[in-house]
Design a protein around this motif. Structure first.
Motif, mmCIF file in Angstrom:
data_model
loop_
_atom_site.group_PDB
_atom_site.id
_atom_site.type_symbol
_atom_site.label_atom_id
_atom_site.label_comp_id
_atom_site.label_asym_id
_atom_site.label_seq_id
_atom_site.Cartn_x
_atom_site.Cartn_y
_atom_site.Cartn_z
ATOM 1 N N ASP A 148 6.299 1.666 23.851
ATOM 2 C CA ASP A 148 7.718 3.257 23.981
ATOM 3 C C ASP A 148 8.299 2.411 22.498
ATOM 4 O O ASP A 148 9.557 2.915 22.653
ATOM 5 C CB ASP A 148 8.559 3.112 24.847
ATOM 6 N N VAL A 149 7.160 1.500 21.929
ATOM 7 C CA VAL A 149 8.109 1.127 20.380
ATOM 8 C C VAL A 149 7.239 1.637 19.720
ATOM 9 O O VAL A 149 5.689 1.460 19.571
ATOM 10 C CB VAL A 149 8.743 0.184 20.439
ATOM 11 N N ARG A 150 7.014 1.442 18.153
ATOM 12 C CA ARG A 150 6.824 1.405 17.093
ATOM 13 C C ARG A 150 6.068 0.334 16.715
ATOM 14 O O ARG A 150 6.274 -0.323 17.153
ATOM 15 C CB ARG A 150 7.870 2.356 15.911
ATOM 16 N N ALA A 151 4.686 0.507 16.602
ATOM 17 C CA ALA A 151 4.001 -0.892 16.117
ATOM 18 C C ALA A 151 3.344 -0.250 14.557
ATOM 19 O O ALA A 151 2.708 0.265 14.498
ATOM 20 C CB ALA A 151 3.151 -1.749 17.020
ATOM 21 N N TRP A 152 2.913 -1.307 13.750
ATOM 22 C CA TRP A 152 2.014 -1.511 12.397
ATOM 23 C C TRP A 152 1.315 -2.746 11.863
ATOM 24 O O TRP A 152 2.012 -3.775 12.081
ATOM 25 C CB TRP A 152 2.950 -0.830 11.288
ATOM 26 N N CYS A 153 0.791 -2.515 11.290
ATOM 27 C CA CYS A 153 0.438 -3.719 10.056
ATOM 28 C C CYS A 153 1.159 -3.720 8.418
ATOM 29 O O CYS A 153 0.456 -2.759 8.358
ATOM 30 C CB CYS A 153 -1.693 -3.301 10.097
ATOM 31 N N PRO A 154 0.571 -4.509 8.864
ATOM 32 C CA PRO A 154 1.770 -4.799 7.052
ATOM 33 C C PRO A 154 1.024 -4.783 5.565
ATOM 34 O O PRO A 154 0.467 -3.831 5.187
ATOM 35 C CB PRO A 154 2.744 -5.925 7.087
ATOM 36 N N LYS A 155 -0.573 -5.381 6.244
ATOM 37 C CA LYS A 155 -1.377 -5.819 4.798
ATOM 38 C C LYS A 155 -2.079 -3.514 4.968
ATOM 39 O O LYS A 155 -2.865 -4.265 3.904
ATOM 40 C CB LYS A 155 -2.106 -6.569 5.934
ATOM 41 N N CYS A 156 -2.211 -2.921 5.951
ATOM 42 C CA CYS A 156 -2.521 -1.630 5.841
ATOM 43 C C CYS A 156 -2.080 -1.112 4.960
ATOM 44 O O CYS A 156 -2.280 -0.149 3.779
ATOM 45 C CB CYS A 156 -2.865 -1.363 7.307
ATOM 46 N N PHE A 157 -0.102 -1.115 5.632
ATOM 47 C CA PHE A 157 0.634 -0.520 4.812
ATOM 48 C C PHE A 157 -0.117 -1.125 2.465
ATOM 49 O O PHE A 157 0.779 -0.058 2.251
ATOM 50 C CB PHE A 157 2.271 -0.364 4.903
ATOM 51 N N GLN A 158 -0.004 -1.800 2.463
ATOM 52 C CA GLN A 158 0.119 -2.792 1.546
ATOM 53 C C GLN A 158 -1.202 -2.115 0.432
ATOM 54 O O GLN A 158 -1.097 -1.444 -0.690
ATOM 55 C CB GLN A 158 0.128 -4.110 1.524
ATOM 56 N N ASP A 159 -2.264 -2.460 1.586
ATOM 57 C CA ASP A 159 -3.499 -1.904 0.706
ATOM 58 C C ASP A 159 -3.302 -0.158 0.698
ATOM 59 O O ASP A 159 -3.898 -0.060 -0.401
ATOM 60 C CB ASP A 159 -4.566 -2.224 2.349
ATOM 61 N N SER A 160 -3.540 0.478 1.218
ATOM 62 C CA SER A 160 -2.753 2.106 0.640
ATOM 63 C C SER A 160 -1.920 2.421 -0.718
ATOM 64 O O SER A 160 -2.060 2.873 -1.420
ATOM 65 C CB SER A 160 -1.892 2.826 2.010
ATOM 66 N N LEU A 161 -0.678 1.523 -0.703
ATOM 67 C CA LEU A 161 0.122 1.254 -1.864
ATOM 68 C C LEU A 161 -0.592 0.631 -2.660
ATOM 69 O O LEU A 161 -0.548 1.508 -3.707
ATOM 70 C CB LEU A 161 1.433 0.435 -1.616
ATOM 71 N N ASP A 162 -2.166 0.065 -2.972
ATOM 72 C CA ASP A 162 -2.189 -1.161 -4.320
ATOM 73 C C ASP A 162 -3.463 -0.157 -4.385
ATOM 74 O O ASP A 162 -3.520 0.179 -5.839
ATOM 75 C CB ASP A 162 -2.800 -2.047 -3.233
ATOM 76 N N ILE A 163 -3.784 0.668 -3.374
ATOM 77 C CA ILE A 163 -5.282 1.757 -4.023
ATOM 78 C C ILE A 163 -5.029 2.941 -4.167
ATOM 79 O O ILE A 163 -5.068 4.297 -4.336
ATOM 80 C CB ILE A 163 -6.082 1.371 -3.385
ATOM 81 N N LYS A 164 -3.341 3.557 -4.345
ATOM 82 C CA LYS A 164 -2.428 4.577 -4.143
ATOM 83 C C LYS A 164 -3.092 5.583 -2.725
ATOM 84 O O LYS A 164 -3.875 6.784 -3.401
ATOM 85 C CB LYS A 164 -2.577 5.437 -5.731
ATOM 86 N N LYS A 165 -4.055 5.432 -1.305
ATOM 87 C CA LYS A 165 -4.426 6.515 -0.298
ATOM 88 C C LYS A 165 -3.019 6.383 -0.272
ATOM 89 O O LYS A 165 -1.884 6.223 0.146
ATOM 90 C CB LYS A 165 -5.196 5.476 -0.233
ATOM 91 N N ILE A 167 -0.800 6.850 2.695
ATOM 92 C CA ILE A 167 -0.100 6.185 3.611
ATOM 93 C C ILE A 167 0.191 6.576 4.989
ATOM 94 O O ILE A 167 0.891 8.115 5.264
ATOM 95 C CB ILE A 167 1.405 5.102 3.219
ATOM 96 N N TYR A 168 -0.370 6.329 5.890
ATOM 97 C CA TYR A 168 -0.496 6.763 7.549
ATOM 98 C C TYR A 168 -0.254 5.243 8.907
ATOM 99 O O TYR A 168 -0.724 4.159 7.860
ATOM 100 C CB TYR A 168 -1.754 8.675 7.356
ATOM 101 N N GLU A 169 -0.357 6.193 10.075
ATOM 102 C CA GLU A 169 -0.264 5.869 11.162
ATOM 103 C C GLU A 169 -1.490 5.822 12.174
ATOM 104 O O GLU A 169 -0.921 7.233 12.588
ATOM 105 C CB GLU A 169 1.753 5.119 11.451
ATOM 106 N N PRO A 170 -2.048 4.551 12.163
ATOM 107 C CA PRO A 170 -2.936 5.545 12.799
ATOM 108 C C PRO A 170 -3.175 4.987 14.206
ATOM 109 O O PRO A 170 -1.584 4.664 15.148
ATOM 110 C CB PRO A 170 -4.600 4.390 12.717
ATOM 111 N N LEU A 171 -3.943 6.287 14.758
ATOM 112 C CA LEU A 171 -3.460 6.073 16.346
ATOM 113 C C LEU A 171 -3.649 4.999 17.258
ATOM 114 O O LEU A 171 -3.088 4.450 18.077
ATOM 115 C CB LEU A 171 -4.365 7.342 16.809
ATOM 116 N N LEU A 172 -4.675 4.283 16.630
ATOM 117 C CA LEU A 172 -5.064 3.237 17.160
ATOM 118 C C LEU A 172 -3.787 2.126 17.525
ATOM 119 O O LEU A 172 -3.131 1.784 18.578
ATOM 120 C CB LEU A 172 -6.077 2.079 16.357
#
Length: 301
Positions: A148-165, A167-172
């Motif tokens: 019932d709250v949002r969850a995320w992995c900061p390093k996944c976000f940073q990896d996407s920023l670094d390689i310019k892919k 940015i999204y939030e996986p269903l997992l």
């Protein structure tokens, strides 16, 4: 050439392919669809809104819900689907899905968003962006399937920023039993490292990768680990094992018929050994994890 010969000629454009139907909104492709790290429906709605330079709230209110209501009428216990075929309208009756707090879990909101979006983006794969409905049906209502709250992995976000892919939030990340990132082996975060606030799974002004409260990027770890995070680190092997089981289910469920899906899930469970270490994780978290694993195991028997 005589008039009779002209009449027998084929139209000049008969050999050209027909113009494909155009979608009203961009037919945005979900990220990593049909994989264990498939994009969640909430993330897809937010990215689609950003592509049209509007907020998710505007997209939902002005496009998705009006599109849904053109084909569906909602009653107290049922939903009526309207079909127009050659001027003849027929009505099909469907059970009304229960309300859920997280739109990445099958429920009334997810049903509206999927059925409202399909004719707008001309995609038929949006059902793959929610937790497979059979899990919720088998699990029952006494266990929280989706957060019932949002969850995320900061390093996944940073990896996407670094390689310019994208940015999204996986269903997992929406699944309560999943507490760690399977790639960076760190607990998922649920509190902004800057404003220290939790966030609802979807808000009217949400952006993927950013805090819905202060708008800061969520690509940094918080300074102080919570008690639950410390527990995750203490039993990291167990949490990773649970996460991999859930990923196995997400990877096979969208594409395969019932029997093949059952066999694939059973194979996932057989091939992976449960860690032998003593489990001392948070009792509430452990209960949710074990119940979900039992549900998967019962489903494939």
């Amino acid at each position: 050439m005589s008039i009779n010969n002209l009449e027998s000629c084929e139209p000049w454009n008969s050999k050209f392919p027909k113009t494909p139907k155009r979608s009203k909104l961009y037919s945005l492709e979900p990220v990593s669809i049909s994989t264990a790290y498939t994009e969640g429906l909430i993330s897809y709605v937010c990215r689609l809104a950003e592509a049209h330079c509007v907020s998710p709230g505007v997209l939902i209110k002005q496009e998705i819900l009006p599109s849904f209501r053109r084909n569906y009428t909602v009653g107290n216990q049922e939903i009526y689907q309207l079909h127009n075929n050659g001027g003849i309208t027929t009505v099909a009756c469907l059970p009304k899905p229960a309300n859920t707090k997280n739109s990445n879990e099958y429920g009334f909101l997810a049903f509206q968003y999927i059925k409202g979006l399909e004719p707008l983006v001309l995609r038929e794969d949006l059902q793959s962006l929610i937790i497979p409905p059979w899990i919720g049906e088998a699990l029952g209502t006494d266990i929280e399937l989706a957060r019932d709250v949002r969850a995320w992995c900061p390093k996944c976000f940073q990896d996407s920023l670094d390689i310019k892919k994208p940015i999204y939030e996986p269903l997992l990340w929406s699944i309560t039993a999943v507490t760690v990132c399977p790639y960076h082996h760190q607990p998922l975060q649920s509190r902004c490292p800057f404003c220290k606030k939790n966030q609802r799974p979807l808000t009217g002004k949400m952006q993927v990768g950013r805090c819905s409260q202060c708008k800061a990027w969520l690509n940094k770890l918080g300074e102080n680990s919570s008690e639950s995070e410390s527990s995750v680190y203490a039993e990291l092997e167990w949490h990773l094992w649970v996460t991999k089981q859930v990923m196995g289910v997400l990877a096979v469920t969208p594409n395969l018929p019932y029997k093949e899906t059952s066999a694939a899930i059973a194979q996932v469970l057989r091939d992976t050994k449960r860690p032998e270490s003593e489990i001392s994780v948070n009792p509430s978290t452990r209960r949710i994890q074990l119940k979900l694993l039992e549900t998967i195991a019962c489903y494939v028997q």
